[in-house]
Write a protein that holds these residues in place. Structure first.
Motif, PDB file in Angstrom:
ATOM      1  N   THR A  58     -15.265  15.696  30.690  1.00 18.04           N
ATOM      2  CA  THR A  58     -15.216  17.069  30.187  1.00 18.04           C
ATOM      3  C   THR A  58     -14.165  17.939  30.869  1.00 18.04           C
ATOM      4  O   THR A  58     -13.747  18.944  30.311  1.00 18.04           O
ATOM      5  N   LYS A  85     -21.160  25.347  27.365  1.00 18.21           N
ATOM      6  CA  LYS A  85     -20.728  24.106  26.707  1.00 18.21           C
ATOM      7  C   LYS A  85     -21.745  23.009  27.007  1.00 18.21           C
ATOM      8  O   LYS A  85     -22.463  23.085  27.999  1.00 18.21           O
ATOM      9  N   SER A 107     -20.621  16.900  21.612  1.00 15.89           N
ATOM     10  CA  SER A 107     -20.321  17.972  22.556  1.00 15.89           C
ATOM     11  C   SER A 107     -20.090  19.254  21.776  1.00 15.89           C
ATOM     12  O   SER A 107     -19.728  19.237  20.613  1.00 15.89           O
ATOM     13  N   HIS A 108     -20.306  20.378  22.442  1.00 12.68           N
ATOM     14  CA  HIS A 108     -20.080  21.696  21.829  1.00 12.68           C
ATOM     15  C   HIS A 108     -19.209  22.500  22.770  1.00 12.68           C
ATOM     16  O   HIS A 108     -19.346  22.465  23.925  1.00 12.68           O
TER      17      HIS A 108
END
Length: 108
Positions: A58, A85, A107-108
Motif C-alpha cells: 500500500t 483507506k 482496496s478503497h
C-alpha cells in the motif's frame, strides 16, 4: 493500532494474542511504537511479516486498524485500515512464519 481477531479485540495479555487471540504465553513485541502481546514468537513474526507486506503493497507508513478472521490452518481473511483507506486480503503462513500466500481481495 486497533486489532480485532475473530470478532474480539486483541493485542494485550488480557484480551489475547494480536494474531491468533490466544491468552497463554508471554511474548511481547514493539510494533510501530506500541507494545503488543503475542502468545509466542511465531505469531509475532507472522504478524510482523503480514504488517510489513501490507505496508509494502500500500505504501502506508502505519496501519490504524487490523481485522483478522481465521486461523493457521485455514489461513486468515484480513482488512487493514489507515487514514480512511482499507485493504482486504487473504494471508497464509508456513511453518517458519513466512508468508506462503498473500492475495489482495480489494482496496478503497
Amino acid at each position: 493500532m486497533k486489532i480485532v481477531v475473530n470478532g474480539e479485540e486483541a493485542g494485550t495479555k488480557e484480551k489475547g494474542c494480536a494474531l491468533c487471540g490466544a491468552t497463554w504465553g508471554g511474548w511481547y513485541e514493539d510494533v510501530d511504537g506500541e507494545r503488543l502481546f503475542f502468545c509466542c514468537d511465531i505469531c509475532a513474526r507472522e504478524f510482523l511479516n503480514m504488517l510489513n507486506r501490507v505496508k509494502e503493497v500500500t505504501g502506508w507508513g502505519k496501519v490504524d486498524e487490523l481485522i483478522i478472521n481465521g486461523d493457521y490452518y485455514r489461513g486468515r481473511n484480513c482488512e487493514a485500515k489507515s487514514e480512511g483507506k482499507s485493504l482486504s486480503f487473504y494471508v497464509k503462513f508456513g511453518e517458519d512464519a513466512e508468508i506462503t500466500t498473500f492475495i489482495i481481495k480489494g482496496s478503497h
